[in-house]
Write a protein that holds these residues in place. Structure first.
Motif, PDB file in Angstrom:
ATOM      1  N   THR A   1      14.142  49.585  11.043  1.00  0.00           N
ATOM      2  CA  THR A   1      13.633  50.690  10.236  1.00  0.00           C
ATOM      3  C   THR A   1      14.008  50.500   8.771  1.00  0.00           C
TER       4      THR A   1
ATOM      5  N   CYS B   1      11.431  50.184   5.739  1.00  0.00           N
ATOM      6  CA  CYS B   1      11.520  51.164   4.654  1.00  0.00           C
ATOM      7  C   CYS B   1      11.705  50.470   3.304  1.00  0.00           C
TER       8      CYS B   1
ATOM      9  N   LEU C   1      17.519  55.111   4.037  1.00  0.00           N
ATOM     10  CA  LEU C   1      16.136  55.324   4.448  1.00  0.00           C
ATOM     11  C   LEU C   1      15.521  56.474   3.669  1.00  0.00           C
TER      12      LEU C   1
ATOM     13  N   CYS D   1      11.238  57.713   7.041  1.00  0.00           N
ATOM     14  CA  CYS D   1      11.812  56.695   7.923  1.00  0.00           C
ATOM     15  C   CYS D   1      13.057  57.220   8.642  1.00  0.00           C
TER      16      CYS D   1
END
Length: 90
Positions: free
Chosen positions: A35, A39, A49, A53
């Protein structure tokens, strides 16, 4: 998994313990890393993030925490949620 992230999820103690199982903890870390990579590349974040995200990440972690299989969890793509759990555990 960071303590403040656990608080955001508002999980029961049983679910929090499930996230600490080695297999599940590895999945959580993998999701976090992937992730972050996404991001940083798509939302130009330098650290952490973006809100979108982070929401996705917390949703994914909550799904892992609530998985009835726990440590015996199969790959999610192979899980058929319409099949009764007692048949999936075989």
């Amino acid at each position: 998994m960071l303590e403040y992230e656990l608080k955001k999820l508002n999980l029961s103690e049983k679910r929090e313990q499930q996230l600490k199982l080695p297999y599940i903890a590895k999945d959580v870390e993998t999701i976090r890393i992937m992730t972050e990579i996404y991001c940083h590349a798509h939302h130009n974040t330098k650290e952490g993030l973006c809100p979108e995200c982070e929401e996705f990440y917390l949703y994914s972690v909550k799904r892992l925490a609530c998985c009835p299989f726990g440590e015996k969890k199969p790959v999610c793509a192979k899980c058929n949620p319409s099949t009764p759990i007692f048949l999936r555990l075989r």
